[in-house]
Design a protein around this motif. Sequence first.
Motif, PDB file in Angstrom:
ATOM      1  N   ALA A  79       0.822  -1.207   0.000  1.00  0.00           N
ATOM      2  CA  ALA A  79       0.000   0.000   0.000  1.00  0.00           C
ATOM      3  C   ALA A  79       0.860   1.262   0.000  1.00  0.00           C
ATOM      4  O   ALA A  79       0.500   2.269  -0.613  1.00  0.00           O
ATOM      5  N   GLN A  80       2.021   1.205   0.670  1.00  0.00           N
ATOM      6  CA  GLN A  80       2.889   2.375   0.706  1.00  0.00           C
ATOM      7  C   GLN A  80       3.459   2.702  -0.670  1.00  0.00           C
ATOM      8  O   GLN A  80       3.698   3.873  -0.983  1.00  0.00           O
ATOM      9  N   ILE A  81       3.684   1.683  -1.497  1.00  0.00           N
ATOM     10  CA  ILE A  81       4.145   1.945  -2.858  1.00  0.00           C
ATOM     11  C   ILE A  81       3.118   2.785  -3.607  1.00  0.00           C
ATOM     12  O   ILE A  81       3.455   3.621  -4.454  1.00  0.00           O
ATOM     13  N   GLU A  82       1.842   2.605  -3.265  1.00  0.00           N
ATOM     14  CA  GLU A  82       0.760   3.361  -3.898  1.00  0.00           C
ATOM     15  C   GLU A  82       0.543   4.729  -3.247  1.00  0.00           C
ATOM     16  O   GLU A  82      -0.331   5.479  -3.666  1.00  0.00           O
ATOM     17  N   GLY A  83       1.297   5.018  -2.176  1.00  0.00           N
ATOM     18  CA  GLY A  83       1.187   6.331  -1.549  1.00  0.00           C
ATOM     19  C   GLY A  83       0.557   6.342  -0.174  1.00  0.00           C
ATOM     20  O   GLY A  83       0.434   7.407   0.441  1.00  0.00           O
ATOM     21  N   THR A  84       0.141   5.180   0.343  1.00  0.00           N
ATOM     22  CA  THR A  84      -0.439   5.128   1.678  1.00  0.00           C
ATOM     23  C   THR A  84       0.584   5.613   2.709  1.00  0.00           C
ATOM     24  O   THR A  84       1.749   5.233   2.657  1.00  0.00           O
ATOM     25  N   GLN A  85       0.144   6.434   3.643  1.00  0.00           N
ATOM     26  CA  GLN A  85       1.045   7.053   4.600  1.00  0.00           C
ATOM     27  C   GLN A  85       1.000   6.433   5.994  1.00  0.00           C
ATOM     28  O   GLN A  85       1.699   6.890   6.888  1.00  0.00           O
ATOM     29  N   CYS A  86       0.210   5.403   6.203  1.00  0.00           N
ATOM     30  CA  CYS A  86       0.124   4.843   7.549  1.00  0.00           C
ATOM     31  C   CYS A  86       1.366   4.001   7.856  1.00  0.00           C
ATOM     32  O   CYS A  86       2.118   3.602   6.964  1.00  0.00           O
ATOM     33  N   THR A  87       1.583   3.725   9.131  1.00  0.00           N
ATOM     34  CA  THR A  87       2.734   2.977   9.611  1.00  0.00           C
ATOM     35  C   THR A  87       2.273   1.635  10.176  1.00  0.00           C
ATOM     36  O   THR A  87       1.074   1.380  10.308  1.00  0.00           O
ATOM     37  N   TYR A 128      -6.294  -5.260   2.097  1.00  0.00           N
ATOM     38  CA  TYR A 128      -5.257  -6.076   1.452  1.00  0.00           C
ATOM     39  C   TYR A 128      -5.059  -7.378   2.233  1.00  0.00           C
ATOM     40  O   TYR A 128      -4.956  -8.460   1.647  1.00  0.00           O
ATOM     41  N   ILE A 129      -4.987  -7.269   3.556  1.00  0.00           N
ATOM     42  CA  ILE A 129      -4.824  -8.461   4.390  1.00  0.00           C
ATOM     43  C   ILE A 129      -5.979  -9.428   4.157  1.00  0.00           C
ATOM     44  O   ILE A 129      -5.777 -10.634   3.944  1.00  0.00           O
ATOM     45  N   ASN A 130      -7.202  -8.909   4.178  1.00  0.00           N
ATOM     46  CA  ASN A 130      -8.373  -9.760   3.982  1.00  0.00           C
ATOM     47  C   ASN A 130      -8.362 -10.415   2.602  1.00  0.00           C
ATOM     48  O   ASN A 130      -8.723 -11.592   2.447  1.00  0.00           O
ATOM     49  N   ALA A 131      -7.941  -9.651   1.586  1.00  0.00           N
ATOM     50  CA  ALA A 131      -7.887 -10.195   0.225  1.00  0.00           C
ATOM     51  C   ALA A 131      -6.862 -11.310   0.116  1.00  0.00           C
ATOM     52  O   ALA A 131      -7.120 -12.354  -0.508  1.00  0.00           O
ATOM     53  N   LEU A 132      -5.695 -11.137   0.731  1.00  0.00           N
ATOM     54  CA  LEU A 132      -4.654 -12.153   0.666  1.00  0.00           C
ATOM     55  C   LEU A 132      -5.075 -13.423   1.400  1.00  0.00           C
ATOM     56  O   LEU A 132      -4.901 -14.540   0.892  1.00  0.00           O
TER      57      LEU A 132
END
Length: 371
Positions: free
Chosen positions: A63-71, A94-98
């Motif tokens: 998600a961070q590659i897409e720009g998400t800023q959370c840690t 993402y977790i649920n999808a995986l």
Amino acid sequence: MAYRSFRPAPLQSVVPLALPDECQLLLSTCARKLGELSGMARFVPNANMYLTMYVRKEALLSAQIEGTQCTFDDVLDPANQQLVHQDVSEVISYINALLYAEERMKSFPLCTRLLKEVHSRLLKGTRGEEKTPGEVRVSQNWIGPAGCVLREAPYIPPNVDDMAQALGDLDLFINNGAGLDPIVKAALIHYQFETIHPFLDGNGRLGRLLITLSLINDGVLPGAVFYPSYQLKVRRGEYYERLTRVREEGDYEGWVAFFGSCMLASAEDAIDSMRRLVDVHRSAEGVIKQSLGKNLSNGLRLLDVAEEHPILDVSLVIERLGVSRSTATNLIKTFCELGILHQRDAERQRYRTYVFEDYLSILRTGGEPLE
């Protein structure tokens, strides 16, 4: 013509690749490391706890590659579990999808139909929720900087007809690529999916998730035991450049070498992290056994809770251990005195949270948002 869209060559037409000896050696080393990691996942005590964290870390990094800023702390903070923070919700989806994909693949082949199901879960509750989750696009999309129009786009994926043909070819390649090195296969599948870009949103995240699914599908991994997005995030400039070079120059060999080096580094990092997590577990377990006496059973159970939820509060301990508030409070106080837990917000008198810092600091590595 208004624009030119890209039609990728079927992967069946580009294999076998003429990979140089150094790339073959790299792939062999990567395969050994993934095998080592899989072995640790099967035999290390408490490994399932660590793997749960690896899934969360992979979700965050992608998600961070897409720009998400959370840690990583945002993902684990009990206060964020209601998904009020948009970035956190993207990671949770993402977790649920995986996890859904892992379970579904036990009885269903890896194919476009499954990816559509996974995509639906990937976009649930996120900013892309209005962009037909679970359905391939029926219009032209494009990739470019903000404000870029179609005719100015540096990359225009296949038109709808070519996309449908390319997805059919990709399904055949995924399920009839026997004999091809699984890491090479995963590299080519990821490239092809990103190039097809079959959805209106979420292609990057789903494409990176597909790396793990491909390796599981080919028996290389027993499950999501590492976080392949780690090196793709660290080397994101080269990542995008390598994908472009395949499209413009047909440099599949260069892409495979880059991909293999990323997977090797990610596997080595996951192995090192698991070893360090095991050491932290054993150290904490030893201190608990020496110190808790008649409360030993609850102490060991609290250690399990802390490994599953490295940021916790009294309410969570009450719920998970089935104990009274006073018992939960005293257990947490003891863990703090032993140096296992630390209070996050010392100035707060109510709604305090506590962190298993030695454990969480290992998992935080590489999890800072991109600037």
